[in-house]
Scaffold this motif. Structure first.
Motif, PDB file in Angstrom:
ATOM      1  N   GLN A  64      34.894 103.601 104.908  1.00 25.23           N
ATOM      2  CA  GLN A  64      34.277 102.577 105.750  1.00 25.23           C
ATOM      3  C   GLN A  64      35.272 102.151 106.836  1.00 25.23           C
ATOM      4  N   PHE A  65      36.513 101.943 106.399  1.00 25.61           N
ATOM      5  CA  PHE A  65      37.522 101.451 107.328  1.00 25.61           C
ATOM      6  C   PHE A  65      37.829 102.476 108.417  1.00 25.61           C
ATOM      7  N   PHE A  66      38.038 103.710 108.014  1.00 23.55           N
ATOM      8  CA  PHE A  66      38.363 104.761 108.974  1.00 23.55           C
ATOM      9  C   PHE A  66      37.231 104.956 109.985  1.00 23.55           C
ATOM     10  N   LYS A  67      36.013 105.055 109.480  1.00 21.20           N
ATOM     11  CA  LYS A  67      34.871 105.342 110.354  1.00 21.20           C
ATOM     12  C   LYS A  67      34.638 104.222 111.365  1.00 21.20           C
ATOM     13  N   ASN A  68      35.027 103.011 110.986  1.00 17.51           N
ATOM     14  CA  ASN A  68      34.888 101.870 111.879  1.00 17.51           C
ATOM     15  C   ASN A  68      35.950 101.818 112.953  1.00 17.51           C
ATOM     16  N   THR A  69      37.169 102.165 112.544  1.00 20.52           N
ATOM     17  CA  THR A  69      38.300 101.872 113.426  1.00 20.52           C
ATOM     18  C   THR A  69      38.724 103.059 114.289  1.00 20.52           C
ATOM     19  N   ILE A  70      38.573 104.269 113.786  1.00 21.22           N
ATOM     20  CA  ILE A  70      39.205 105.400 114.471  1.00 21.22           C
ATOM     21  C   ILE A  70      38.439 105.948 115.681  1.00 21.22           C
ATOM     22  N   PRO A  71      37.121 106.133 115.608  1.00 23.03           N
ATOM     23  CA  PRO A  71      36.457 106.751 116.777  1.00 23.03           C
ATOM     24  C   PRO A  71      36.764 106.070 118.115  1.00 23.03           C
ATOM     25  N   PRO A  72      36.817 104.729 118.203  1.00 26.59           N
ATOM     26  CA  PRO A  72      37.112 104.162 119.526  1.00 26.59           C
ATOM     27  C   PRO A  72      38.578 104.236 119.943  1.00 26.59           C
ATOM     28  N   ILE A  73      39.425 104.708 119.034  1.00 25.94           N
ATOM     29  CA  ILE A  73      40.870 104.742 119.326  1.00 25.94           C
ATOM     30  C   ILE A  73      41.265 105.943 120.188  1.00 25.94           C
ATOM     31  N   TYR A  74      40.491 107.035 120.068  1.00 28.50           N
ATOM     32  CA  TYR A  74      40.863 108.263 120.778  1.00 28.50           C
ATOM     33  C   TYR A  74      39.852 108.586 121.876  1.00 28.50           C
ATOM     34  N   SER A  75      40.226 109.484 122.762  1.00 26.56           N
ATOM     35  CA  SER A  75      39.327 109.896 123.846  1.00 26.56           C
ATOM     36  C   SER A  75      38.325 110.934 123.347  1.00 26.56           C
ATOM     37  N   MET A  76      37.254 111.092 124.091  1.00 27.36           N
ATOM     38  CA  MET A  76      36.239 112.095 123.779  1.00 27.36           C
ATOM     39  C   MET A  76      36.845 113.497 123.669  1.00 27.36           C
ATOM     40  N   ASP A  77      37.709 113.810 124.598  1.00 30.02           N
ATOM     41  CA  ASP A  77      38.315 115.128 124.638  1.00 30.02           C
ATOM     42  C   ASP A  77      39.231 115.358 123.437  1.00 30.02           C
ATOM     43  N   PHE A  78      39.983 114.338 123.059  1.00 25.32           N
ATOM     44  CA  PHE A  78      40.869 114.461 121.907  1.00 25.32           C
ATOM     45  C   PHE A  78      40.044 114.695 120.641  1.00 25.32           C
ATOM     46  N   TYR A  79      38.943 113.980 120.499  1.00 32.88           N
ATOM     47  CA  TYR A  79      38.048 114.184 119.352  1.00 32.88           C
ATOM     48  C   TYR A  79      37.533 115.610 119.299  1.00 32.88           C
ATOM     49  N   GLU A  80      37.140 116.082 120.487  1.00 34.16           N
ATOM     50  CA  GLU A  80      36.560 117.430 120.558  1.00 34.16           C
ATOM     51  C   GLU A  80      37.564 118.487 120.092  1.00 34.16           C
ATOM     52  N   LYS A  81      38.833 118.289 120.439  1.00 31.97           N
ATOM     53  CA  LYS A  81      39.836 119.328 120.174  1.00 31.97           C
ATOM     54  C   LYS A  81      40.575 119.144 118.863  1.00 31.97           C
ATOM     55  N   ASN A  82      40.508 117.948 118.272  1.00 29.64           N
ATOM     56  CA  ASN A  82      41.330 117.664 117.093  1.00 29.64           C
ATOM     57  C   ASN A  82      40.512 117.164 115.916  1.00 29.64           C
ATOM     58  N   ILE A  83      39.279 117.642 115.812  1.00 34.36           N
ATOM     59  CA  ILE A  83      38.389 117.092 114.800  1.00 34.36           C
ATOM     60  C   ILE A  83      38.908 117.378 113.380  1.00 34.36           C
ATOM     61  N   ASP A  84      39.550 118.526 113.173  1.00 34.79           N
ATOM     62  CA  ASP A  84      40.062 118.830 111.825  1.00 34.79           C
ATOM     63  C   ASP A  84      41.195 117.875 111.444  1.00 34.79           C
ATOM     64  N   TRP A  85      42.103 117.644 112.379  1.00 30.99           N
ATOM     65  CA  TRP A  85      43.211 116.709 112.142  1.00 30.99           C
ATOM     66  C   TRP A  85      42.661 115.310 111.860  1.00 30.99           C
ATOM     67  N   LEU A  86      41.639 114.923 112.600  1.00 32.75           N
ATOM     68  CA  LEU A  86      41.044 113.597 112.403  1.00 32.75           C
ATOM     69  C   LEU A  86      40.361 113.504 111.037  1.00 32.75           C
ATOM     70  N   ASN A  87      39.664 114.567 110.655  1.00 32.71           N
ATOM     71  CA  ASN A  87      39.026 114.550 109.335  1.00 32.71           C
ATOM     72  C   ASN A  87      40.061 114.483 108.217  1.00 32.71           C
ATOM     73  N   ALA A  88      41.169 115.187 108.423  1.00 33.42           N
ATOM     74  CA  ALA A  88      42.241 115.139 107.418  1.00 33.42           C
ATOM     75  C   ALA A  88      42.816 113.726 107.312  1.00 33.42           C
ATOM     76  N   ARG A  89      42.920 113.084 108.462  1.00 31.64           N
ATOM     77  CA  ARG A  89      43.441 111.716 108.461  1.00 31.64           C
ATOM     78  C   ARG A  89      42.513 110.761 107.717  1.00 31.64           C
ATOM     79  N   GLU A  90      41.213 111.019 107.819  1.00 30.21           N
ATOM     80  CA  GLU A  90      40.260 110.162 107.106  1.00 30.21           C
ATOM     81  C   GLU A  90      40.522 110.231 105.599  1.00 30.21           C
ATOM     82  N   GLU A  91      40.764 111.438 105.111  1.00 29.18           N
ATOM     83  CA  GLU A  91      41.101 111.603 103.684  1.00 29.18           C
ATOM     84  C   GLU A  91      42.385 110.841 103.346  1.00 29.18           C
ATOM     85  N   MET A  92      43.376 110.997 104.235  1.00 34.35           N
ATOM     86  CA  MET A  92      44.673 110.376 103.998  1.00 34.35           C
ATOM     87  C   MET A  92      44.565 108.852 103.967  1.00 34.35           C
ATOM     88  N   PHE A  93      43.803 108.283 104.891  1.00 26.67           N
ATOM     89  CA  PHE A  93      43.622 106.830 104.929  1.00 26.67           C
ATOM     90  C   PHE A  93      43.086 106.337 103.578  1.00 26.67           C
TER      91      PHE A  93
END
Lengths: 272, 272, 272, 272
Positions: B145-174
């Protein structure tokens, strides 16, 4: 104020006025026919106005299985056919714009003009992550959790600053109004948009097209409409200043000026 | 790697290198000293680097009562005094920028230069609503809940597009890393920023100041730094393109080029 | 302060300082080595600084026949070879950026880093029309006609507002300083840039590259550097706010911060 | 197609159509009634269209002495009175917008709505320098000198790229058409705008107002309309993308959509 039945599924629509030219409006994901009530009397001076609740929205039927936006596209088609609409300007905002652009690719002969507001050709990874967050919040069936997740990125900074009381009142209202059926419908709507990717198809759109963007739209930033503008030959593009994603609420005069004006002109060539 | 005790409360700091000029770095709200590790060896070529965990952050003490950012300002002052730092460039990002600008108003004589990245003079109503949403999500102690709320607005659209695996891994880590103590500290940090409003004070800042903004920053959009730029006489202002709020992660080379370059120049007048 | 002779044509250059790493600077079309004098002492703290007047510029030889920018590219190469320069950062602004990017395509092994400021991959039709206007004005040999044509679009609105006396004084100076030889050289320089089109080649640039743009640049607007940023893999991009085409004059601290910082970092990968 | 005489000076105007609501159009500085001919038949579907040549413009009288824009404001007033116009929407572009905003301050009761396109509340130092350059070029009575000076900054980069043949043909036409009388009139028009500064007055405008800007307008950049938007309470603001100063020529569909739509709506409040 009537229902249409397509393949056994009931859909709610409204027809207002009897103007010769027709404006069919497709809702954003959290909207319904009632969202447009403040603007109906203005619009009726210029159009026969047709409002429609998508499946899982407003007074239309709530489904059980997941589906894609293709289902909604067919609903729009059946509505236009059933009402025997002529001289149709099809306008969609956000989710409604996604459906509208794919409708235009598939059933171009049924419409005369297309207006796409605050929308995108593609559910990019960030937009998908935002959708995931909304689904996760909706699953809690907690109106406050849902509101706090979904609403702040919908409006501009300036709108928040000036309308904080109205926004706080809406938070209370959300918590009261939304029930399990609504949340489950919302979740299916989000999921139906996940695979949206019309980037390879929108170049087939040849009807006169207006794009409306807002400079502070976070959900579907200007870059999304710039991409549409490059892909759709001769598309027209205006930007509303100091405005977020819910542009028709934040800046109704700018929004409907563009809609009414473009519907009046459409495509013409001028010998300059 | 040491602790400082101020009024009985322990705070964690790190000193790297022994360069003559010092860079004191103040964290964003979800960061800690460890967030800067990837950049320490680069920065040590140009600075003695001082990292500091705010109270309720990283390895510093977790408090019980609520407080204002004034507490963190005093912590920064005590750190600079205790370490007898000279030729200090103070850099803060986001929450750290808010503390840094108020530190500069209050203890201007302790620093030589100021760098404010992705920050704002004022917690506006939208930013406050975002903070409320983060607090509400944090209270669930649900990492997803916390990750999904806080992280998407933190990064740019382009960064999300190119780093989705890293971001998903971070969600697990959080979900794994954060515990009740962390969430409660985070909530107090958000609350401490709610009343932030330095709009009437930042015009007192006279040390050479660099503002860094990012064109796709949703949390503290460019308009926030434009306001700072107008308020702080002779402040310098650069914008990183295709970049969101976590600019030092998204575009480290652009970010640290500006930091290292500005620290080298500071304020000079050139006879053109 | 010396001359180099290439194929019988003399070119003027200056070497300042003896730093290990070298910054070679290529002028904009109306500039010369002397344009950089205000910044030499700052730059010498970080670089051996090499300044160079292109043919038909400053103290270099004035030619008779027309030529393309290829001639200037070869001049840069001969200079780097003759001075046996090592660890070269090549920086070009405007016309100098056009030469620099094509130099980087052709002689990539001679440089370590590339900085392109306020420049474009292509002389588009509007820029060509501006060039034509400048040539037409230069042919009058009337300093006032020339100044009034060329200078207003070079600076930002804000700079004009605040520096009108300095600008008026420069108009007087232009009328005094420029003579027939200068105007004829200037005309040949403009013509040499007319056919500039490196759009198909800049993707070959693999050295670390920084792009500097200015948000009020009329001559080479941000869209030109956005195009370069997309074409040059891993190029870095910063934008200076409230700044026109002559960015190093309008915002020297922002400009040289980026230059000095990027030259210090170059390309590194950080494990975040 | 008729003349009006005010204080012994003849002014040319045209009235097209007999619609109930009236659109009075005020020209930019290099325009005349004939500039609007391509759009008259479209506009007559929505308005009685009143075109007017300012003094020193088109078929109106060419004066001898210099004057201020006050003279043109009075001409507009006399025209509206003489034709007994009702339900007037007053639209001005560029120079015409400057006159229109000051007309609205002075004679607010004579108009119902105001549309200001590509205009500014103030002749800033850069715009004044551009005006000086145009005057200097006009004094040569050399059509090529004049065209090359004035036209490139009027259009967007994209328009230049796609319409270079049309632009080149226009250069030939300018050289043929303009004579000494025209150039002298143009010079007086520029001079009449030099002292334009309505920054302290536009806040008195209370009629519904639409601002139209263009994102690549060099002559009156968006910052000019942002300033107007902040000064005029409740003014509406739309931006046309990929468009320069001559917005009604570059993007007529976007431009007239906004005009027709806003004239239809004006100011309404919606209960959302």
């Amino acid at each position: 104020m009537a229902f249409l039945e397509v393949n056994g599924k009931k859909a709610y629509y409204e027809v207002h006025g009897d103007h010769e030219s027709t404006l069919v409006i497709l809702n954003g994901i959290m909207m319904s026919c009632s969202s447009w009530q403040p603007f109906v009397s203005l619009l009726c001076q210029h159009f026969k106005v047709v409002l429609l609740d998508f499946y899982d929205q407003g007074k239309s039927e709530y489904l059980v299985e997941n589906y894609t936006q293709e289902l909604q596209i067919e609903l729009v088609k059946e509505t236009i056919m059933a009402l025997d609409l002529q001289q149709v300007t099809l306008m969609g905002i956000s989710y409604g714009g996604e459906v509208a652009m794919k409708f235009a690719v598939k059933y171009q002969n049924l419409i005369e003009k297309l207006i796409l507001a605050n929308t995108t050709a593609y559910t990019n990874q960030q937009l998908r992550a935002i959708g995931d967050a909304w689904v996760y919040a909706a699953k809690t069936h907690d109106g406050k959790q849902f509101f706090k997740n979904t609403i702040p990125p919908i409006y501009s900074m300036d709108f928040y600053e000036k309308n904080i009381d109205w926004l706080n009142a809406r938070e209370e209202m959300f918590a009261r109004l939304f029930d399990a059926r609504w949340y489950d419908g919302f979740i299916r709507l989000v999921i139906s948009a996940e695979a949206h990717d019309a980037r390879g198809d929108v170049n087939q759109i040849k009807v006169p097209t207006l794009l409306i963007g807002a400079d502070e739209d976070i959900i579907t930033p200007l870059s999304c409409q710039i991409e549409l503008n490059e892909a759709i030959e001769n598309s027209r593009f205006v930007v509303i200043k100091n405005c977020g994603h819910a542009s028709m609420y934040e800046k109704p005069i700018e929004f409907f000026s563009a809609v009414i004006g473009f519907a009046a002109i459409g495509e013409q060539s001028f010998k300059i």
